[in-house]
Design an enzyme around this catalytic site. Structure first.
Site, mmCIF file in Angstrom:
data_model
loop_
_atom_site.group_PDB
_atom_site.id
_atom_site.type_symbol
_atom_site.label_atom_id
_atom_site.label_comp_id
_atom_site.label_asym_id
_atom_site.label_seq_id
_atom_site.Cartn_x
_atom_site.Cartn_y
_atom_site.Cartn_z
ATOM 1 N N SER A 135 -10.248 15.854 -4.738
ATOM 2 C CA SER A 135 -11.425 16.056 -5.154
ATOM 3 C C SER A 135 -12.359 17.296 -4.666
ATOM 4 O O SER A 135 -11.825 17.633 -3.462
ATOM 5 C CB SER A 135 -12.467 14.600 -4.880
ATOM 6 O OG SER A 135 -11.978 13.657 -5.427
HETATM 7 N N1 SAH Z 1 -9.683 10.269 -2.977
HETATM 8 C C1 SAH Z 1 -8.957 11.159 -3.499
HETATM 9 C C2 SAH Z 1 -9.163 11.473 -4.964
HETATM 10 C C3 SAH Z 1 -7.929 11.761 -5.474
HETATM 11 S S1 SAH Z 1 -8.018 11.668 -7.405
HETATM 12 C C4 SAH Z 1 -9.328 12.745 -2.709
HETATM 13 O O1 SAH Z 1 -9.702 12.424 -1.733
HETATM 14 O O2 SAH Z 1 -9.171 13.553 -3.250
HETATM 15 C C5 SAH Z 1 -8.269 10.000 -7.792
HETATM 16 C C6 SAH Z 1 -6.908 9.096 -7.381
HETATM 17 O O3 SAH Z 1 -6.991 7.678 -7.941
HETATM 18 C C7 SAH Z 1 -5.598 9.486 -8.061
HETATM 19 O O4 SAH Z 1 -4.701 9.794 -6.745
HETATM 20 C C8 SAH Z 1 -5.044 8.397 -8.903
HETATM 21 O O5 SAH Z 1 -3.663 8.040 -8.963
HETATM 22 C C9 SAH Z 1 -5.989 7.210 -8.301
HETATM 23 N N2 SAH Z 1 -5.906 6.103 -9.043
HETATM 24 C C10 SAH Z 1 -6.355 6.050 -10.509
HETATM 25 N N3 SAH Z 1 -6.417 4.894 -10.962
HETATM 26 C C11 SAH Z 1 -6.313 4.106 -9.899
HETATM 27 C C12 SAH Z 1 -6.529 2.591 -9.818
HETATM 28 N N4 SAH Z 1 -6.457 1.843 -10.954
HETATM 29 N N5 SAH Z 1 -6.101 1.941 -8.760
HETATM 30 C C13 SAH Z 1 -5.944 2.799 -7.622
HETATM 31 N N6 SAH Z 1 -5.646 4.094 -7.448
HETATM 32 C C14 SAH Z 1 -5.931 4.957 -8.810
#
Ligand code: SAH
Length: 227
Positions: free
Chosen positions: A75
């Site tokens: 993010s």
């Molecule tokens: N918190 C992260 C954000 C990553 S992007 C950061 O610090 O950068 C969002 C993440 O959510 C991705 O890795 C994706 O695989 C995950 N994601 C999407 N749908 C999900 C679900 N239903 N349960 C758990 N994770 C999920």
């Protein structure tokens, strides 16, 4: 598998992080704990360093979302800072994070003193992050491979819940697993951008609601990925 932390985290990166913190302040982030977490955490180590390493490292401290492998992103720092600030964390509060990804937001939550539980649905990312976070000194979070729509009932209730992917609706399980008085932050919407929804649980059935502006997230997908 990973680059040596002390060798990679040179003065150059510390300087870049200080500049990033200044940018976040100009964008309105005020919480000192959040700002010092961002100043401390080596964000450049969180990328998929097996691909496009030099190009990514150049941007590690620009205020942008960037690829982390498995089609996912880390993010934008402003978004991480904004969501963490809005959680209004007290020391030791239990936070459930949906979407561990590369673990950057997880590290920020640990750094500001939360007790962190985090779920990731992509197995490859989950496996990698589970090894990586302890490696750089952030081994304190409970990481689970699972579907965030279902939350993590085994450790509920949570003081705060933070969803880091764009959801089409608010999953009921998350509302149930939130403490009364607790806050849920969730980006809602299936289009290009999502509205950041802030909910405070006033009773089992009543929630205060605020919309905190527009953000851009990858989608919250149903079920575990299997790989
Ligand atoms: N918190 C992260 C954000 C990553 S992007 C950061 O610090 O950068 C969002 C993440 O959510 C991705 O890795 C994706 O695989 C995950 N994601 C999407 N749908 C999900 C679900 N239903 N349960 C758990 N994770 C999920």
């Amino acid at each position: 598998m990973f680059y040596n932390v002390s060798k990679e985290d040179e003065y150059l990166f510390q300087g870049k992080r200080k500049r990033l913190v200044e940018i976040l302040k100009t964008k309105g982030i005020k919480n000192e704990k959040v700002l010092s977490a961002i100043e401390k955490i080596p964000r450049h180590l969180f990328f998929d360093t097996t691909t496009a390493r030099p190009a990514l490292l150049d941007h590690a401290y620009s205020d942008k979302a960037l690829p982390i492998g498995a089609g996912q992103t880390i993010s934008q720092p402003y978004t991480v800072a904004f969501q963490t600030e809005q959680l209004d964390l007290k020391p030791g509060e239990k936070v459930l994070e949906i979407g561990t990804g590369c673990g950057y937001q997880t590290a920020v939550l640990l750094e500001v003193g939360a007790k962190v539980y985090s779920i990731e649905r992509q197995k490859t990312l989950f496996d990698k992050t589970k090894l990586f976070l302890p490696y750089i000194g952030y081994g304190g979070a409970k990481l689970v491979y699972g579907d965030g729509y279902k939350g993590m009932p085994q450790f509920a209730p949570y003081d705060k819940i933070i969803v880091t992917a764009g959801a089409p609706y608010i999953p009921n399980d998350l509302l149930i697993q939130l403490k009364i008085g607790g806050i849920l932050l969730i980006p809602l919407g299936e289009g290009e951008t999502q509205e950041m929804v802030w909910l405070k649980k006033m009773s089992e059935t009543n929630f205060d609601k605020k919309i905190l502006g527009n953000f851009k997230f990858v989608p919250l997908l149903q079920n575990k990925s299997g790989n």
